[in-house]
Structure formats: structure tokens, C-alpha cells
Design an enzyme around this catalytic site. Structure first.
Site, PDB file in Angstrom:
ATOM      1  N   CYS A   1     -13.584 -24.127 -22.840  1.00 30.33           N
ATOM      2  CA  CYS A   1     -14.722 -23.692 -23.650  1.00 30.33           C
ATOM      3  C   CYS A   1     -14.301 -22.673 -24.690  1.00 30.33           C
ATOM      4  O   CYS A   1     -13.310 -21.971 -24.524  1.00 30.33           O
ATOM      5  CB  CYS A   1     -15.742 -23.018 -22.771  1.00 30.33           C
ATOM      6  SG  CYS A   1     -16.394 -24.095 -21.527  1.00 30.33           S
TER       7      CYS A   1
ATOM      8  N   ARG B   1      -8.383 -26.437 -28.356  1.00 33.61           N
ATOM      9  CA  ARG B   1      -8.348 -26.123 -26.923  1.00 33.61           C
ATOM     10  C   ARG B   1      -8.988 -27.222 -26.089  1.00 33.61           C
ATOM     11  O   ARG B   1      -8.875 -27.208 -24.866  1.00 33.61           O
ATOM     12  CB  ARG B   1      -9.070 -24.799 -26.646  1.00 33.61           C
ATOM     13  CG  ARG B   1      -8.406 -23.630 -27.351  1.00 33.61           C
ATOM     14  CD  ARG B   1      -9.099 -22.348 -27.042  1.00 33.61           C
ATOM     15  NE  ARG B   1      -8.909 -21.964 -25.648  1.00 33.61           N
ATOM     16  CZ  ARG B   1      -8.627 -20.744 -25.238  1.00 33.61           C
ATOM     17  NH1 ARG B   1      -8.501 -19.780 -26.104  1.00 33.61           N
ATOM     18  NH2 ARG B   1      -8.487 -20.471 -23.967  1.00 33.61           N
TER      19      ARG B   1
ATOM     20  N   TRP C   1     -16.406 -27.382 -22.172  1.00 36.75           N
ATOM     21  CA  TRP C   1     -15.560 -28.296 -21.400  1.00 36.75           C
ATOM     22  C   TRP C   1     -16.179 -28.275 -20.007  1.00 36.75           C
ATOM     23  O   TRP C   1     -16.015 -27.317 -19.260  1.00 36.75           O
ATOM     24  CB  TRP C   1     -14.119 -27.792 -21.381  1.00 36.75           C
ATOM     25  CG  TRP C   1     -13.210 -28.720 -20.637  1.00 36.75           C
ATOM     26  CD1 TRP C   1     -12.929 -28.717 -19.302  1.00 36.75           C
ATOM     27  CD2 TRP C   1     -12.480 -29.813 -21.186  1.00 36.75           C
ATOM     28  NE1 TRP C   1     -12.065 -29.734 -19.005  1.00 36.75           N
ATOM     29  CE2 TRP C   1     -11.781 -30.419 -20.129  1.00 36.75           C
ATOM     30  CE3 TRP C   1     -12.350 -30.340 -22.474  1.00 36.75           C
ATOM     31  CZ2 TRP C   1     -10.965 -31.535 -20.320  1.00 36.75           C
ATOM     32  CZ3 TRP C   1     -11.534 -31.439 -22.652  1.00 36.75           C
ATOM     33  CH2 TRP C   1     -10.844 -32.020 -21.580  1.00 36.75           C
TER      34      TRP C   1
ATOM     35  N   ASN D   1     -18.199 -19.012 -20.881  1.00 36.09           N
ATOM     36  CA  ASN D   1     -16.929 -19.652 -20.500  1.00 36.09           C
ATOM     37  C   ASN D   1     -16.654 -19.252 -19.067  1.00 36.09           C
ATOM     38  O   ASN D   1     -16.738 -18.058 -18.744  1.00 36.09           O
ATOM     39  CB  ASN D   1     -15.766 -19.128 -21.351  1.00 36.09           C
ATOM     40  CG  ASN D   1     -15.803 -19.658 -22.753  1.00 36.09           C
ATOM     41  OD1 ASN D   1     -16.669 -20.467 -23.098  1.00 36.09           O
ATOM     42  ND2 ASN D   1     -14.862 -19.200 -23.564  1.00 36.09           N
ATOM     43  N   GLY D   2     -16.301 -20.193 -18.229  1.00 38.31           N
ATOM     44  CA  GLY D   2     -15.944 -19.853 -16.856  1.00 38.31           C
ATOM     45  C   GLY D   2     -16.784 -20.604 -15.850  1.00 38.31           C
ATOM     46  O   GLY D   2     -17.375 -21.644 -16.149  1.00 38.31           O
TER      47      GLY D   2
ATOM     48  N   GLU E   1      16.025 -29.109 -15.636  1.00 43.27           N
ATOM     49  CA  GLU E   1      15.408 -28.696 -16.896  1.00 43.27           C
ATOM     50  C   GLU E   1      16.386 -27.830 -17.702  1.00 43.27           C
ATOM     51  O   GLU E   1      16.481 -27.957 -18.930  1.00 43.27           O
ATOM     52  CB  GLU E   1      14.092 -27.957 -16.599  1.00 43.27           C
ATOM     53  CG  GLU E   1      13.366 -27.372 -17.797  1.00 43.27           C
ATOM     54  CD  GLU E   1      13.002 -28.382 -18.881  1.00 43.27           C
ATOM     55  OE1 GLU E   1      13.099 -29.591 -18.657  1.00 43.27           O
ATOM     56  OE2 GLU E   1      12.643 -27.927 -19.991  1.00 43.27           O
TER      57      GLU E   1
ATOM     58  N   LYS F   1      17.738 -28.747 -21.466  1.00 40.87           N
ATOM     59  CA  LYS F   1      17.649 -27.841 -22.632  1.00 40.87           C
ATOM     60  C   LYS F   1      19.001 -27.718 -23.311  1.00 40.87           C
ATOM     61  O   LYS F   1      19.098 -27.754 -24.529  1.00 40.87           O
ATOM     62  CB  LYS F   1      17.208 -26.422 -22.225  1.00 40.87           C
ATOM     63  CG  LYS F   1      15.764 -26.140 -21.902  1.00 40.87           C
ATOM     64  CD  LYS F   1      14.782 -26.410 -22.977  1.00 40.87           C
ATOM     65  CE  LYS F   1      14.383 -27.817 -22.873  1.00 40.87           C
ATOM     66  NZ  LYS F   1      13.159 -28.332 -22.669  1.00 40.87           N
TER      67      LYS F   1
ATOM     68  N   GLU G   1      19.811 -30.895 -25.181  1.00 37.71           N
ATOM     69  CA  GLU G   1      18.935 -31.127 -26.335  1.00 37.71           C
ATOM     70  C   GLU G   1      19.347 -30.307 -27.554  1.00 37.71           C
ATOM     71  O   GLU G   1      19.342 -30.819 -28.667  1.00 37.71           O
ATOM     72  CB  GLU G   1      17.482 -30.743 -25.984  1.00 37.71           C
ATOM     73  CG  GLU G   1      16.751 -31.763 -25.156  1.00 37.71           C
ATOM     74  CD  GLU G   1      15.347 -31.298 -24.806  1.00 37.71           C
ATOM     75  OE1 GLU G   1      14.407 -32.081 -24.962  1.00 37.71           O
ATOM     76  OE2 GLU G   1      15.169 -30.133 -24.368  1.00 37.71           O
TER      77      GLU G   1
ATOM     78  N   HIS H   1      29.871 -34.598  -2.800  1.00 40.16           N
ATOM     79  CA  HIS H   1      29.748 -36.058  -2.763  1.00 40.16           C
ATOM     80  C   HIS H   1      30.126 -36.673  -4.112  1.00 40.16           C
ATOM     81  O   HIS H   1      29.746 -37.814  -4.393  1.00 40.16           O
ATOM     82  CB  HIS H   1      28.324 -36.452  -2.360  1.00 40.16           C
ATOM     83  CG  HIS H   1      27.974 -36.003  -0.981  1.00 40.16           C
ATOM     84  ND1 HIS H   1      28.369 -36.675   0.147  1.00 40.16           N
ATOM     85  CD2 HIS H   1      27.314 -34.904  -0.550  1.00 40.16           C
ATOM     86  CE1 HIS H   1      27.944 -36.025   1.224  1.00 40.16           C
ATOM     87  NE2 HIS H   1      27.304 -34.946   0.819  1.00 40.16           N
TER      88      HIS H   1
ATOM     89  N   LYS I   1       9.353 -34.471 -31.540  1.00 36.96           N
ATOM     90  CA  LYS I   1       8.547 -33.588 -30.694  1.00 36.96           C
ATOM     91  C   LYS I   1       7.679 -34.381 -29.727  1.00 36.96           C
ATOM     92  O   LYS I   1       7.586 -34.071 -28.552  1.00 36.96           O
ATOM     93  CB  LYS I   1       7.673 -32.689 -31.583  1.00 36.96           C
ATOM     94  CG  LYS I   1       6.774 -31.733 -30.818  1.00 36.96           C
ATOM     95  CD  LYS I   1       7.588 -30.659 -30.105  1.00 36.96           C
ATOM     96  CE  LYS I   1       6.794 -29.906 -29.066  1.00 36.96           C
ATOM     97  NZ  LYS I   1       7.668 -29.360 -28.016  1.00 36.96           N
TER      98      LYS I   1
HETATM   99  N1  HGA Z   1     -19.271 -23.700 -16.236  1.00 36.04           N
HETATM  100  C1  HGA Z   1     -19.740 -23.905 -17.581  1.00 36.04           C
HETATM  101  C2  HGA Z   1     -18.670 -23.512 -18.584  1.00 36.04           C
HETATM  102  C3  HGA Z   1     -17.421 -24.344 -18.425  1.00 36.04           C
HETATM  103  C4  HGA Z   1     -16.126 -23.759 -19.017  1.00 36.04           C
HETATM  104  O1  HGA Z   1     -15.927 -22.573 -19.232  1.00 36.04           O
HETATM  105  N2  HGA Z   1     -15.099 -24.617 -19.218  1.00 36.04           N
HETATM  106  O2  HGA Z   1     -13.837 -24.186 -19.661  1.00 36.04           O
HETATM  107  C5  HGA Z   1     -20.215 -25.330 -17.796  1.00 36.04           C
HETATM  108  O3  HGA Z   1     -19.863 -26.251 -17.028  1.00 36.04           O
HETATM  109  O4  HGA Z   1     -20.977 -25.541 -18.737  1.00 36.04           O
END
Ligand code: HGA
Length: 611
Positions: free
Chosen positions: A2, A27, A75, A100-101, A484, A488, A491, A507, A606
């Protein structure tokens, strides 16, 4: 992930909010929305499932004009991605919240608020915050004071921005486990979850700290810390052009990206850790239900991402007790595969466009896997779109062709997956999870300590500049780290390098060892250390020069032909992430000594979007 943008100004702020959202698009998100206190004196919102461009188009038809507003890219973690669940969420017609969260106690709060007569219009955890805040405002009319009392009841992670039509001169915000930054303007101020969203309007920023509450007006900013005390937060000024696509003080993008690892690992952990456990919903709304059914994991990836998958196999089997297979995508896709029942199909890719990995995912859909999960750095990629669940790493744009920060953030994502699977399936003790969550919080600091060894490693690199072959050794989860490290070196310095599990030395590869073949070893202080020390003796006895990255508590020291570089002590589970850093630095400095094109090594691209 988010994104949040907010503004309080004397000019119309809608275009600023939209531009901010566009800058956060990288993001990854599924829907977008904006709420504005309009010049008509009403709080209005517009939300769209899909892209910011669709929201922009909708706003062109129905303009929202005002001087106070908040906006969001979502998200989904709770409730499907759709317009009804997109933020901002309202309580009544006067209060708008973006979040967010994850609010872990949302169900209990929802029941309580329903009992108080609140009607819910979304399936999100966020909507409980809007109604709880509205309820608090009945006892305490000041918006910031009501927010302080609201967040005391929230469990989980949040970055919040709130506006109210009743107090239209301010924007209030709260941070706990999810970043927020205030952008300072002249007679106008802004808020965002990432300063990148505000670079078009200001170059002065104030970062909120954990537990902070802020009240942002046009001409003032007031911040209270976690104890409710007024605090000043430092103002940071960025010079023009200090953007992601800028080498800054570094000679190469690769070195810059190596040094970004503490910050991007920190970002990858944001919103994903509760105080003693991983927030499983961070993998998406259906994650907990799907994870509960998982009995096997099949990981498919290419190159560096494949090595991340190999480390994860050790974690998944030892911590979550889940059998795991890992395979390179170009093999998997052309093989007749037997799928065990209830197998989760996990892909790993920086770009999300890796042709073989994408083809493997498409084939997997026909093979009867339980579901698919992508660990990816690009939210708008094909891999993300076509997978059931996603964990986005937050490495930011990686320009150096040889992957560095993408790898360590993938490892963090895979450890979060391991802990989530162990938690949901009840195979990981709560105490072990709590300890590892604590270690993860400390990881950025540990990575910073490893980076401080930069000049020591630059010196060691001189040993390699005239060599044509190198062996890398590791045991257990450090074997893929050795792989890895070898990749590197190949590469970017074009030195032939091969990795072996240290026990395999006698072995075959021991036949190659002489004084022209340096051997690099990663040796954390675990139960395999003594065995590894014996392997090192085997090398020394053949005149091979050893470079050993060893835990400071492992009691290893320099000797004839043996160079020991002491690493900060770290929990064994996290050691693969930490030990990656010196190997990246080693290959970087060898390449610089050889004068190769570090950021764009010959013959490599890339993102490998062709077979
Ligand atoms: N929990 C909230 C916000 C989701 C979020 O921060 N995603 O990275 C929701 O589901 O809307």
C-alpha cells in the site's frame, strides 16, 4: 504494498495526490482511491479497482477540488481487491481514513462497533479504524487526541492518515510498524508512506518514528511520541536529483545497491511483523487458509533467485517441518513432474518477467498444485498478476546487472514465509518464532556492521585479481550462500568460480587445489563448524590459500596462507543473509581491480525475459 499520500495546502491538492500515487505505483497495488475535503465544504471520495490511471480518468469526469486530502494505493490483505474495499474508508460522511498495514484484532473491534450501531460497508480491517475513531470523537472532539486514544486499541501494524470535514485545517497521522514521512512546504505540508511520493513538491522531510502521532496543518507540524510527549523530529533536506537512479557518492550502482541493503531489508520487514510473530495476512487475504493446507513446497527460480530458494529449503524443513524441493525453472518447465498432494508452488524473481520462471508457473497451473505464491520485487509484473499470493520484496529499483539487494530481500521474504507456514500449521513453537522475529528486527543493524568491513574486504580482494579459478565452500544453509558468492565473482570479474558443499571436497574438487586456487569459505558458528575446520585443513595441506569469513565467536585466526575475516555474531538461522554481504563486496572489489564493467558485465542482461 500500500501507499499513502496526504496534503494540506492553499491550492488544489488533487493533482499532487495523484502524482504521489503514481510515484508509489512501482511498489505494487490492486486499487486506488482519494478523499478530498472539497471547496463545497463536503468530504468526497473516488475509488477505482485497478490502476491509478483509471482513478485519474474518473477524476477527470468528476473532479474533486479542495485543499485537504488523502489518497491511497491498496494491496489487499483483508477482503478482496475491489472498489468497495479500496481506501479511503469513511465513518459517516465526515471522517476518512487510509491505512497501510494489518489490524489483527479487527474481528473483535468489528463486533463491538456493530454493537454500537456502526454499519460496515467493506470487508477490510481498516474500516474498524474509521468507526472506532468516530466513536472516540464523541468523547474527545480533537482529532489528534481521538486518534491517540484509538491507536491504543489497535493490535498489529499501521501507518494511518486521517481527515475530518469537521476539522478541515489539518491532517492527522499515526505510525506503528509502517513508515510515514512528512514533507514540509511553504504554507503547505504533506504526508506519505515514502518520500519518493513527495519529491515533486518538496525536498525537506521529517520521518515519523515508531509510536508517533502527528497533526499536520498548512503552517505547522506537531508530533507526539509513543508516550504522548511533544517531540521534535529532525528535518532532512535532500539535494536535487538524489533519486533511485543516481549513483550518489558511489562509483558503481552495484556498490550503492550493496550498501542499501540495511534500508531495503528494513522496508521489506515493514507491515509484516507483529510484536512476537509474523503477520501472515501480509501474503494476501487468502494466505492463512491456503497455508493451513500446505504439506509440501516446490520452489522454482533462476540464477540468484534460485540460490535464495535453496537457502529457503533449509529453513522450511528445519523450522516449519515442511518438505521442500527447489529447481531451476528452465529444467522444471520441460520435465515431467510428479506433484505431491497439497504442494504450494513458489516462484522467486526480481523482475517478475523471467521467461523460464513465468513459463514454469503457467505449466504449474495444469499440474494440480495447491496454489501459487510469487516472491517478487516488481508489483506490476506478470508473475505477480498470475500468482494466487504474492510477497513483494521492497528492494527498490536494482540497476546493477549482478543482483545484490534483490537477493537479501528475497531471503527475508522466504524467512517470513517459513515462519508464517510454521505458525499457521502449528509446527513452529511460538517461542522460536518470537526469537526469530526479534532477530529479524535487528538484522538491518547487523547488515550495517557487515558493510563496515568494506575496506578489509577491499584488501583481501587483491589476492584474487591475478587468479583464474576460485572455489567457494559452505555447509548447510551456507552452501547456497557459497553458490551465490561464486556466481557474483563469475558474473562481474569473469573469474571461474565454483561452489561446493565443504563435505564434497574430497570427492573430487580437492584435486584442483594448489597455490593458484584460492578457496573462500563461509563459516558461521554452528554445529558444522568443527567439520568445516577439518575441510579447511585438507585445503591447507595442498597449499591452497584460504579466505575464511568466520563468526567472531568461532575462535578462528589468521595463519600461514589463511586469512580470517571476523563477522559479527548472528543467530544461525539469519547467518545466510549476513554472510552474503562480504561475498558481494569481495566480488565487487575483485572486479574493480580487474577493471571490468561492474554494472553491465559482458554477455548478461538484467532481466532474462527470453528463454
Ligand atoms: N489491511 C489493509 C491494508 C493493506 C496493506 O497495507 N497492504 O500492504 C487492507 O487490506 O485494505
Amino acid at each position: 504494498m500500500c501507499g499513502i499520500v496526504g496534503a494540506v495546502a492553499e491550492r488544489n491538492i488533487t493533482a499532487i495526490l495523484l502524482e504521489g500515487l503514481k510515484r508509489l505505483e512501482y511498489r505494487g497495488y490492486d486499487s486506488a482511491g482519494v478523499a478530498v475535503f472539497t471547496n463545497n465544504g463536503t468530504l468526497e471520495r473516488l475509488r477505482r479497482n485497478g490502476k491509478v490511471a483509471e482513478l485519474e480518468q474518473a477524476l477527470a469526469g468528476e473532479p474533486l477540488v479542495g485543499r485537504l486530502g488523502i489518497a491511497h494505493t491498496r494491496w489487499a490483505t483483508h477482503g478482496a481487491p475491489c472498489e468497495r474495499n479500496a481506501h479511503p474508508h469513511f465513518s459517516g460522511s465526515d471522517l476518512a481514513v487510509v491505512h497501510n498495514g494489518i489490524i489483527e484484532n479487527h474481528e473483535a473491534l468489528r463486533e463491538r462497533l456493530k454493537g454500537l450501531g456502526y454499519v460496515f460497508t467493506s470487508d477490510t480491517d481498516t474500516e474498524v479504524i474509521a468507526h472506532l475513531l468516530d466513536h472516540k470523537l464523541k468523547e474527545q472532539s480533537d482529532l489528534a487526541a481521538a486518534l491517540k486514544s484509538t491507536v491504543k486499541e489497535l493490535h498489529g501494524a499501521y501507518g494511518l492518515a486521517v481527515i475530518s470535514a469537521k476539522q478541515p485545517d489539518r491532517l492527522v497521522a499515526a505510525r506503528s510498524g509502517s513508515p510515514l514521512v512528512i514533507g514540509l512546504g511553504l504554507g503547505e505540508n504533506f504526508l506519505a508512506s515514502d518520500q519518493l511520493a513527495l519529491r515533486q513538491v518538496t525536498d525537506r522531510f521529517m520521518y515519523l518514528e515508531e509510536g508517533d502521532i502527528a497533526e499536520i496543518r498548512r503552517d505547522s507540524v506537531h508530533i507526539w511520541d509513543v508516550n504522548g510527549q511533544t517531540v521534535e523530529r529532525e528535518t532532512v533536506q535532500y539535494r536535487d536529483g538524489a533519486e533511485a537512479a543516481d549513483k550518489g557518492e558511489y562509483r558503481h550502482y552495484m556498490l550503492k545497491e550493496i550498501h542499501e541493503q540495511p534500508a531495503v531489508v528494513q522496508r521489506t520487514l515493514e507491515n509484516r511483523l507483529g510484536h512476537d510473530h509474523v503477520l501472515v495476512q501480509a501474503f494476501g487475504p487468502q494466505a492463512a487458509e491456503l497455508f493451513a493446507k500446505v504439506r509440501n513446497v516446490q520452489i522454482v527460480a533462476c540464477g540468484t533467485s534460485y540460490h535464495a530458494g535453496m537457502v529457503a529449503r533449509y529453513w522450511l524443513e528445519s523450522l516449519a517441518g515442511i518438505p521442500c524441493q527447489v529447481e531451476v525453472a528452465s529444467e522444471f518447465r520441460y520435465r515431467k513432474v510428479v506433484v505431491q498432494p497439497d504442494t504450494l508452488f513458489v516462484t522467486i524473481s526480481q523482475s517478475g518477467e523471467t521467461a523460464d520462471t513465468l513459463a514454469a508457473l503457467r505449466n504449474a497451473k495444469e499440474l494440480g498444485f495447491l496454489g501459487s505464491l510469487a516472491i517478487c520485487n516488481v508489483g506490476i509484473s506478470s508473475l505477480v498478476r498470475e500468482s494466487d499470493l504474492t510477497l513483494l520484496t521492497q528492494a527498490g529499483r536494482e540497476i546493477g546487472v549482478a543482483s545484490t539487494k534483490a537477493f537479501t530481500t528475497q531471503l527475508v521474504g522466504l524467512l517470513l514465509l517459513t515462519l508464517s507456514l510454521g505458525q499457521v500449521r502449528g509446527t513452529l513453537e511460538a517461542g522460536v518464532e518470537a526469537q526469530l522475529v526479534e532477530e529479524l528486527r535487528r538484522l538491518p543493524t547487523r547488515l550495517g556492521e557487515a558493510l563496515a568491513m568494506d575496506t578489509t574486504i577491499e584488501k583481501v580482494a587483491e589476492l584474487f585479481a591475478d587468479k583464474h579459478h576460485t572455489l567457494f565452500l559452505g555447509r548447510g544453509a551456507q552452501f547456497p550462500v557459497a553458490m551465490e558468492g561464486a556466481l557474483k565473482l563469475k558474473e562481474i570479474s569473469y573469474i571461474h568460480a565454483e561452489a561446493y558443499p565443504a563435505g564434497e571436497l574430497k570427492h573430487g574438487p580437492l584435486a584442483l587445489v594448489d597455490n593458484d586456487m584460492p578457496v573462500v569459505t563461509v563459516a558461521p558458528n554452528n554445529e558444522l563448524l568443527e567439520k568445516l575446520k577439518s575441510n579447511l585443513q585438507e585445503v591447507r595441506a595442498r597449499g591452497g590459500e584460504l579466505v575464511v569469513f568466520a563468526d567472531e565467536q568461532a575462535n578462528m585466526s589468521d595463519g600461514e596462507g589463511t586469512h580470517v575475516i571476523n563477522m559479527p555474531h548472528i543467530h544461525d538461522v539469519l547467518a545466510p543473509i549476513l554472510y552474503t554481504i562480504p561475498l558481494q563486496l569481495l566480488s565487487y572489489y575483485v572486479a574493480v581491480l580487474k577493471g571490468t564493467d561492474v554494472d553491465q558485465p559482458r554477455n548478461l542482461a538484467k532481466s532474462v525475459t527470453v528463454e
